[in-house]
Write a protein that holds these residues in place. Structure first.
Motif, PDB file in Angstrom:
ATOM      1  N   PRO A   9      -1.293   7.287 -14.429  1.00 42.11           N
ATOM      2  CA  PRO A   9      -1.353   6.609 -13.127  1.00 42.11           C
ATOM      3  C   PRO A   9      -2.531   7.131 -12.302  1.00 42.11           C
ATOM      4  O   PRO A   9      -2.951   8.276 -12.472  1.00 42.11           O
ATOM      5  N   CYS A  42       0.106  11.930  -6.904  1.00 43.63           N
ATOM      6  CA  CYS A  42       0.382  10.966  -7.977  1.00 43.63           C
ATOM      7  C   CYS A  42       1.756  10.356  -7.786  1.00 43.63           C
ATOM      8  O   CYS A  42       2.737  11.088  -7.776  1.00 43.63           O
ATOM      9  N   PRO A  43       1.885   9.043  -7.638  1.00 39.97           N
ATOM     10  CA  PRO A  43       0.796   8.058  -7.698  1.00 39.97           C
ATOM     11  C   PRO A  43       0.044   7.968  -6.380  1.00 39.97           C
ATOM     12  O   PRO A  43       0.593   8.301  -5.335  1.00 39.97           O
ATOM     13  N   ARG A  97      -1.414   6.436  -3.078  1.00 40.00           N
ATOM     14  CA  ARG A  97      -0.774   5.492  -2.150  1.00 40.00           C
ATOM     15  C   ARG A  97      -1.771   4.369  -1.824  1.00 40.00           C
ATOM     16  O   ARG A  97      -2.301   4.287  -0.724  1.00 40.00           O
ATOM     17  N   ASP A 111      -3.048   0.007  -2.923  1.00 37.14           N
ATOM     18  CA  ASP A 111      -2.557  -1.284  -3.419  1.00 37.14           C
ATOM     19  C   ASP A 111      -2.576  -1.317  -4.948  1.00 37.14           C
ATOM     20  O   ASP A 111      -3.463  -0.732  -5.575  1.00 37.14           O
ATOM     21  N   THR A 112      -1.614  -2.037  -5.500  1.00 36.90           N
ATOM     22  CA  THR A 112      -1.521  -2.071  -6.968  1.00 36.90           C
ATOM     23  C   THR A 112      -2.745  -2.726  -7.615  1.00 36.90           C
ATOM     24  O   THR A 112      -3.127  -2.344  -8.706  1.00 36.90           O
ATOM     25  N   ASP A 113      -3.378  -3.684  -6.910  1.00 36.55           N
ATOM     26  CA  ASP A 113      -4.553  -4.312  -7.529  1.00 36.55           C
ATOM     27  C   ASP A 113      -5.758  -3.362  -7.538  1.00 36.55           C
ATOM     28  O   ASP A 113      -6.574  -3.398  -8.459  1.00 36.55           O
ATOM     29  N   ALA A 150      -5.392  -0.096  -7.792  1.00 34.64           N
ATOM     30  CA  ALA A 150      -5.025   0.847  -8.862  1.00 34.64           C
ATOM     31  C   ALA A 150      -5.343   0.251 -10.234  1.00 34.64           C
ATOM     32  O   ALA A 150      -5.894   0.929 -11.113  1.00 34.64           O
ATOM     33  N   ALA A 151      -5.014  -1.021 -10.400  1.00 33.36           N
ATOM     34  CA  ALA A 151      -5.266  -1.687 -11.681  1.00 33.36           C
ATOM     35  C   ALA A 151      -6.763  -1.719 -11.986  1.00 33.36           C
ATOM     36  O   ALA A 151      -7.194  -1.495 -13.123  1.00 33.36           O
ATOM     37  N   GLN A 158      -7.931   1.739 -13.115  1.00 31.04           N
ATOM     38  CA  GLN A 158      -7.533   2.027 -14.500  1.00 31.04           C
ATOM     39  C   GLN A 158      -8.388   1.248 -15.500  1.00 31.04           C
ATOM     40  O   GLN A 158      -8.754   1.777 -16.551  1.00 31.04           O
ATOM     41  N   ASP A 205     -12.881  -1.887  -0.704  1.00 30.73           N
ATOM     42  CA  ASP A 205     -12.019  -1.829  -1.896  1.00 30.73           C
ATOM     43  C   ASP A 205     -12.740  -2.015  -3.227  1.00 30.73           C
ATOM     44  O   ASP A 205     -12.139  -2.412  -4.229  1.00 30.73           O
ATOM     45  N   ASP A 241       3.724   7.616 -18.241  1.00 29.91           N
ATOM     46  CA  ASP A 241       4.466   7.338 -17.002  1.00 29.91           C
ATOM     47  C   ASP A 241       4.890   8.641 -16.337  1.00 29.91           C
ATOM     48  O   ASP A 241       4.980   9.683 -16.977  1.00 29.91           O
TER      49      ASP A 241
END
Lengths: 384, 384
Positions: free
Chosen positions: B205, B223-224, B226, B228-230, B232-233, B236, B262, B305
């Protein structure tokens, strides 16, 4: 005493795998470690600061070893207790104490301790010699079947036997022993209790030993145990009571039976990190090894909750194989979800020899149980 | 090759704390370990099978060390790459590869690699000598402010400086360097990618480095992250792209900026276990150290995970203290929920010296963040 400054010397009696796993956690605290063991091949040799070769049952050896360190603990019970007692009298901290160890070393004394402290355990009779058992049966003082246990030096199921006939007595050692009532039980449970000098106490969740339906061998240690919460609470309460009764300092692993009527009876205890706590390395907030150190060093105890469910499978030598070990299909199990092998580094396998263990962790204990079964069915400890 | 049989020899270049933490996990797999380091006080000395004292930058020393082992890895980048290349040509497995290491060792080459592979990074210009920067500014080819970075041998913020005036250039080393556009960023992020020879790849993560509002020093690795998930994606995805571009084998820690708009820009990478992954010991299904071993040994990669949220706080020497170290209030932090100190065992402290780290784990990352702040405000690395 400032433990965190490279100068504090911890002595460990016994250089086996439990000691080795404990040594990893001494590193986090920057403690100097001394290990005493009779074998040049002791697993701890590679992981301690100073390795001393010597007999753990010899008074002088243990005494002289103890004089080199600031605090003494052990990873095996079969050590010279008189030497520990002498060291304590001279002011050395020995945790767990010689008094506790003396009681635990002898199964008859251990059982009497439970009776004295009102701790539930199966009824039993002590015998100074095996021959006394036969006499007592003939006199009507004892009935078949019962469980014979050697009073001293049993381990891993050695020194325990269900006796159903006079014939069963024939092969047994002649010395001090107990005859225990056979208890029909639903589950074998265990609870690890940690207690420090200040008297701070914490219990780990109750674990369950799942047996092979035919082989009568522990296959899985499962945390948390799949039992009712009130039974779990009772087991933890009894474990705490024992730890307090001993004024214990360090870890105490308490093995128990859950009877058909949901009574909890104490089977036996081990005053050290234990096979029933290996899963804590991966599943708990605090591994049992770190916790043992926190307890004996009189540091605050770590949180004993589980992060995730954990299952431990022992890796034992397969029947029919002896010699240079091979871990067949180990890569296949490492591909499974949340699986970590712990190989102990023994070069030679033989049937039923404990060669390592595998931990399976998962948020859902039932999923972990399924994966554990796949692990069990996949990996095989064989020879070249 | 059967790694699990005591006979496999892993060589590690560098005997520091990262190597020591890696060595613990080699025990689980029962691997023989050889460590090369110039210092007799190297932390790894106590934890490896065979310690070799020698200069990591000397060709013959590294080459001869490599000839003793079955596979070679490193825990520090400043090693003799020519020797690694020669060993590879003779058939030794070196992971990560000499080719990757050569690119990463030089920050100018590293940045060019990103440009070549269409990996987003801040704009920059390479200079063979510091003096060329001054000329370029006077000719209008470069404007203040910019970030100067030494091309080689920088570490822990050494070799990086924000340059706002000609005066800022005066104290800098004279050699090869880059001048990088200053990027206003919201967050500093990092992603660790693991990749094995088979090309199996997993990312951990995204973590977030939280800075002290005034001191501009990393205070917490969270971790993780804080974010937005997009975002983070995207982070990665970029980390994976770099790992694949290198055909990397082992761990790759990718440090990145999240800009005000961003965007994700790669700052730099480290081809080994990394400070931004220390929390994985307690919080992840697979610690970064075990994962590095799985990757270089071409074993199946472990699950990346998190079991619980994790925060890492560096333990650095307090200002105004030099000499024999004391960890003030360490017992107080060990009383806090889910707190584990890792003391590195250095005997002497000095201001800002990295003496250890503390991990805080909790199911709720915000609770962990609060406890981390208490840890930070409580423990102090001082001297006697």
């Amino acid at each position: 005493m400032n433990y965190f400054s490279s100068n504090f010397k911890l002595g460990i009696l016994g250089g086996g795998q439990l000691g080795k796993m404990m040594l990893y956690d001494t590193r986090k605290f920057d403690i100097q470690t001394y290990v005493l063991d009779a074998s040049d091949e002791a697993p701890c040799k590679i992981a301690c600061n100073t390795f001393v070769k010597g007999d753990l049952l010899d008074y002088d050896t243990v005494y002289n070893f103890g004089k080199q360190v600031d605090l003494l603990t052990f990873e095996i019970e079969n050590v010279n207790v008189d030497a520990l007692e002498a060291l304590e009298k001279e002011g050395l901290s020995v945790y767990p104490s010689s008094k506790t160890l003396r009681i635990i070393q002898n199964k008859a004394t251990q059982k009497l301790f439970y009776k004295d402290h009102d701790i539930p355990t199966a009824d039993f009779t002590r015998f100074a010699y095996l021959s006394e058992i036969e006499d007592t049966i003939r006199n009507g003082g004892l009935q078949f079947p019962f469980v014979w246990k050697a009073a001293q030096f049993g381990y891993d199921g050695n020194g325990v036997k269900v006796v159903r006939t006079f014939d069963d007595l024939k092969e047994l050692p002649k010395g001090e022993c107990i005859a225990e009532t056979m208890i029909p039980f639903k589950n074998e449970l265990a609870v690890i209790v940690a207690r420090n000098q200040k008297g701070e106490v914490k219990t780990y969740p109750v674990v369950e030993m799942e047996f092979h339906p035919e082989a009568n061998q522990v296959e899985y240690v499962i945390c948390p145990a799949r039992i009712d919460t009130d039974v779990a609470a009772k087991a933890q309460e009894i474990a705490l009571k024992i730890s307090n009764a001993f004024n214990h300092v360090g870890l105490l692993a308490v093995e128990m039976f859950q009877t058909e009527s949901d009574e909890i009876l104490v089977n036996e205890v081990a005053p050290r990190p234990h096979n029933s706590g290996h899963h804590t390395i991966e599943s708990s907030y605090t591994s049992q090894f770190e916790q043992h150190l926190r307890a004996i060093l009189n540091l605050p105890l770590g949180k004993t909750d589980s992060k995730v469910g954990g299952i431990m499978v022992n890796l034992v030598g397969a029947e029919g194989y002896s010699g240079d070990v091979i871990y067949k299909n180990i890569e296949a199990i490492m591909q499974m979800d949340g699986v970590t092998p712990h190989i102990y580094g023994k070069k030679q396998t033989r049937p039923f020899r404990k060669m390592g263990h595998v931990t399976i962790v998962n948020e859902d204990i039932n999923t972990a149980r399924q994966i554990a079964e796949q692990v069990k069915n996949t990996v095989k400890v064989i020879s070249k």
